[in-house]
Design a protein around this motif. Structure first.
Motif, PDB file in Angstrom:
ATOM      1  N   VAL A 112      -9.297  -1.329   0.358  1.00 50.53           N
ATOM      2  CA  VAL A 112      -7.732  -1.834   0.140  1.00 50.53           C
ATOM      3  C   VAL A 112      -7.454  -3.126  -0.179  1.00 50.53           C
ATOM      4  CG1 VAL A 112      -5.237  -1.154   0.154  1.00 50.53           C
ATOM      5  CG2 VAL A 112      -6.783   0.476   0.739  1.00 50.53           C
ATOM      6  N   TRP A 168       9.404   2.080   1.671  1.00 48.61           N
ATOM      7  CA  TRP A 168       8.859   2.316  -0.107  1.00 48.61           C
ATOM      8  C   TRP A 168       9.384   2.459  -1.673  1.00 48.61           C
ATOM      9  CZ3 TRP A 168       9.544   7.914  -2.635  1.00 48.61           C
ATOM     10  CH2 TRP A 168       8.517   7.556  -2.927  1.00 48.61           C
ATOM     11  N   ASN A 191       0.718  -1.432  -0.138  1.00 47.60           N
ATOM     12  CA  ASN A 191      -0.147  -0.398   0.500  1.00 47.60           C
ATOM     13  C   ASN A 191       0.673   1.154  -0.383  1.00 47.60           C
ATOM     14  OD1 ASN A 191      -2.228   1.849   0.008  1.00 47.60           O
ATOM     15  ND2 ASN A 191      -2.103   1.098   2.153  1.00 47.60           N
ATOM     16  N   LYS A 192       1.064   1.847  -0.871  1.00 45.63           N
ATOM     17  CA  LYS A 192       2.375   2.974  -1.298  1.00 45.63           C
ATOM     18  C   LYS A 192       1.245   4.048  -1.451  1.00 45.63           C
ATOM     19  CE  LYS A 192       5.768  -0.515  -1.376  1.00 45.63           C
ATOM     20  NZ  LYS A 192       7.100  -0.163  -2.691  1.00 45.63           N
ATOM     21  N   ASN A 193       2.250   4.982   0.128  1.00 49.02           N
ATOM     22  CA  ASN A 193       1.442   6.035  -0.830  1.00 49.02           C
ATOM     23  C   ASN A 193       2.291   7.813  -0.115  1.00 49.02           C
ATOM     24  OD1 ASN A 193      -0.078   8.958  -0.708  1.00 49.02           O
ATOM     25  ND2 ASN A 193      -2.009   8.202   0.686  1.00 49.02           N
ATOM     26  N   GLN A 209       5.098   3.473  -6.362  1.00 47.10           N
ATOM     27  CA  GLN A 209       3.775   3.179  -7.210  1.00 47.10           C
ATOM     28  C   GLN A 209       2.680   2.353  -6.572  1.00 47.10           C
ATOM     29  OE1 GLN A 209       2.740   6.108  -9.229  1.00 47.10           O
ATOM     30  NE2 GLN A 209       4.726   6.706  -8.649  1.00 47.10           N
ATOM     31  N   PRO A 210       1.600   2.284  -6.374  1.00 46.75           N
ATOM     32  CA  PRO A 210       0.623   1.343  -5.823  1.00 46.75           C
ATOM     33  C   PRO A 210       0.420   0.252  -7.363  1.00 46.75           C
ATOM     34  CG  PRO A 210      -0.701   4.159  -5.742  1.00 46.75           C
ATOM     35  CD  PRO A 210       0.944   4.012  -6.869  1.00 46.75           C
ATOM     36  N   TYR A 211       0.472  -0.508  -6.176  1.00 39.70           N
ATOM     37  CA  TYR A 211       0.225  -2.019  -7.257  1.00 39.70           C
ATOM     38  C   TYR A 211      -1.206  -1.609  -8.087  1.00 39.70           C
ATOM     39  CZ  TYR A 211      -0.290  -6.845  -8.874  1.00 39.70           C
ATOM     40  OH  TYR A 211      -0.478  -8.334  -9.722  1.00 39.70           O
ATOM     41  N   ARG A 212      -1.234  -2.428  -9.575  1.00 38.51           N
ATOM     42  CA  ARG A 212      -2.168  -2.501 -10.215  1.00 38.51           C
ATOM     43  C   ARG A 212      -2.627  -3.479 -10.699  1.00 38.51           C
ATOM     44  NH1 ARG A 212      -2.417   2.868 -14.495  1.00 38.51           N
ATOM     45  NH2 ARG A 212      -2.174   4.621 -12.600  1.00 38.51           N
TER      46      ARG A 212
END
Length: 447
Positions: free
Chosen positions: A434, A328, A305-307, A359-362
């Protein structure tokens, strides 16, 4: 200790020094423990640190105070710490007696602060000159079998009560001598400072740690435990997966899941706080919030969960910001798992084998198809199949923790804004949506 790797594992989990003890002695008799503790106080040359959850003004308490007073007269620095709830029956006159003897004294979280009543300190520690330490389950109170004068206690040691006859509680205490005792002084200072005691110097241990003796690791209940241990073990699991070492990785992931179960139960205690009780402490929290937990932020980042906005709360501490930034920028637990699938010949797309890890995972259909191959032929891909289920177990436990967080907050503060500036319950409910390992959940529909 026969396996050096086990020592290394303990150190990686706790990051406290593993120190030798020249002598270890176990006490199950309160009389004998009291005699040994008072004798150690009598031999103190520089410092005595004493902490007890219960410190009663009975014969045991007065015997200990007498010994401490004599130590002060010899020029020994004496500090005493007792818990305000554990020692609630102790009369004020007893504490005044300590002050008259010039013994530095503090009560941990006094009852004049009702919002701290749930936060207690149960440690029982005696440290003499940072070279001898006592710890265990015995408080300073008669009910532990120590309610005798020193003369009578010595006589009781020579003529113990008949077998099966006892009027005291059975507990265990331990004497530690050598460099390991120094770590107990570190633990005492944590509680002393938390009780607003005046700071005191505690230089780094200079005695060689390689000397002979039993190797000891002091595990203390310090702030941040749980999230801290989770982050350390999770980091080890990621490293094992990156190195194709799945057996130890599975052990690490199972341990994280068990730790998360304990953290879920921690909400049971916090949920006992009523809205009026929270309202009383709210002004003192100011802008404090869970966002300030750098250990928890490492967990979120390692779980994927990257922010980048979550780096800001740690900008004031360069050392902690560096650790959080590393988590991160690094591949997450799921990222390394997908790279492992690719190394094992599964069709993971290049976009998920090497990318901007910040970047957040897609979610990706190709990744789901790769996992489907594993789940449709578990015998052919047993290790990867087990890895997938370990990840699901972990996210399941993490979801339970998030859910208890939401319900506890709503129960205590309703829909007020959070101390960290969020919308409170509304924000936490969004976090429930999430999904950390999405393809592992989606494939269950397609199997």
């Amino acid at each position: 200790m026969h396996d050096p790797a086990f020592l290394e594992l303990l150190h990686r989990i706790d990051q406290s020094p593993i120190l030798p003890a020249r002598r270890l002695e176990v006490f199950t008799d309160g009389n004998r423990a009291l005699v040994e503790m008072i004798d150690a106080i009598d031999r103190a040359g520089e410092e005595v640190l004493l902490q007890s959850y219960i410190f009663k003004d009975d014969s045991t308490g007065h015997a200990v105070v007498d010994a401490l007073g004599k130590a002060v007269e010899r020029g020994v620095r004496v500090r005493v710490l007792a818990d305000a709830v554990g020692s609630v029956e102790t009369r004020e006159e007893f504490w005044q007696r300590l002050e008259k003897k010039r013994i530095a004294f503090r009560l941990f979280h006094p009852l004049r602060y009702p919002w701290l009543v749930l936060f207690r300190d149960h440690r029982k520690i005696l440290v003499i000159d940072r070279a001898v330490a006592f710890t265990g389950g015995m408080n300073i109170a008669e009910e532990y079998g120590s309610g005798l004068t020193r003369h009578r206690a010595s006589a009781a040691l020579r003529s113990p009560a008949p077998r099966g006859e006892t009027t005291t509680w059975r507990d265990t205490h331990l004497r530690v001598e050598g460099p390991a005792a120094w770590e107990f002084a570190v633990v005492f200072r944590e509680s002393w400072l938390a009780a607003d005691g005046p700071p005191f110097d505690l230089p780094s241990l200079t005695e060689p740690q390689a000397e002979w003796g039993a190797r000891c690791l002091v595990l203390d209940s310090r702030s941040g435990r749980g999230h801290r241990e989770t982050a350390l073990v999770l980091r080890a699991a990621v490293a094992h997966i990156a190195g194709d070492q799945l057996s130890p990785a599975f052990k690490m992931l199972a341990r994280v899941s068990r730790i998360m179960e304990q953290l879920v139960h921690a909400w049971d205690v916090l949920a006992t706080m009523t809205p009026p009780e929270y309202s009383a402490i709210r002004p003192y929290l100011k802008a404090s919030s869970g966002f300030q937990s750098w250990q928890y932020r490492c967990i979120e980042f390692m779980m994927g969960n990257k922010n980048p906005a979550m780096l800001k709360p740690h900008a004031h501490r360069a050392d902690r910001l560096d650790v959080v930034e590393q988590a991160w920028r690094a591949p997450s637990l799921y990222d390394e798992s997908l790279r492992l699938l690719a190394r094992r010949g599964l069709p993971v797309p290049a976009s998920h084998r090497q990318r901007d890890w910040t970047q957040p995972y897609r979610v990706d259909d190709s990744v789901e198809r790769a996992w489907l191959q594993v789940y449709r032929e578990p015998q052919a891909h047993w290790e990867l199949y087990q890895l997938g289920e370990e990840l699901v177990d972990l996210e399941d436990a993490f979801r339970l923790w998030r859910f208890r967080h939401v319900t506890t907050v709503e129960r205590v503060i309703g829909f007020k804004r959070g101390t960290g500036g969020t919308t409170g319950v509304s924000y936490l409910r969004k976090m429930l949506d999430v999904v950390l390992f999405p393809e592992l959940w989606r494939l269950r529909t397609d199997l």
